[in-house]
Design an enzyme around this catalytic site. Sequence first.
Site, mmCIF file in Angstrom:
data_model
loop_
_atom_site.group_PDB
_atom_site.id
_atom_site.type_symbol
_atom_site.label_atom_id
_atom_site.label_comp_id
_atom_site.label_asym_id
_atom_site.label_seq_id
_atom_site.Cartn_x
_atom_site.Cartn_y
_atom_site.Cartn_z
ATOM 1 N N GLN A 78 0.962 -1.228 -0.133
ATOM 2 C CA GLN A 78 0.121 0.156 0.034
ATOM 3 C C GLN A 78 0.886 1.106 0.083
ATOM 4 O OE1 GLN A 78 -3.197 0.011 2.750
ATOM 5 N NE2 GLN A 78 -3.765 1.973 2.197
ATOM 6 N N PHE A 79 1.225 1.670 -1.172
ATOM 7 C CA PHE A 79 2.169 2.747 -1.079
ATOM 8 C C PHE A 79 1.533 4.119 -0.820
ATOM 9 C CE2 PHE A 79 -0.515 3.702 -4.927
ATOM 10 C CZ PHE A 79 -0.538 4.855 -5.117
ATOM 11 N N THR A 80 0.073 4.177 -0.567
ATOM 12 C CA THR A 80 -0.509 5.499 -0.205
ATOM 13 C C THR A 80 -0.222 5.683 1.485
ATOM 14 O OG1 THR A 80 -2.395 4.204 0.681
ATOM 15 C CG2 THR A 80 -2.327 5.281 -1.690
#
Length: 149
Positions: A78-80
Amino acid sequence: MKVVIQRVSEARVKVEEAIVGEIKQGLLLLIGIDENDEQTDADWLVQKILNLRIFGDEAGKLNLSVLDVSGEILCISQFTLIADYKKGNRPSFIKAAKPDKAIPLFEYFKTEIARSPLKIESGIFGADMKVSLVNDGPVTIVFDSQTKV
């Protein structure tokens, strides 16, 4: 690396309506990889996560780890989690590792955590995933390997 750890009674991830990962009691890990992260960050996190005492013992105290309860682990990239939200209202993801760095580090993290005797499942890196879970407690912990918090 930032990891949001959620104690769950069940969790699953779907890609294009197909379940690609599913667990029962254990931990759902949302994993964000920063451009400055290295394997040592993953190593630190794996040890902290596997030994984190967030499951109840016979007295109801949080004294047991996922290893102690023979739980399962679902890893989701989850790059966010690496969002920079200091300016304006639109988060910037400029500090998130690019796929050529993030994918090998995510795979390394999964390989290291899979050295445990637990069932390890995963989403698909970069895919549009639908994650569902039943948060148990709720118990949610956030680790950041850059600050060791």
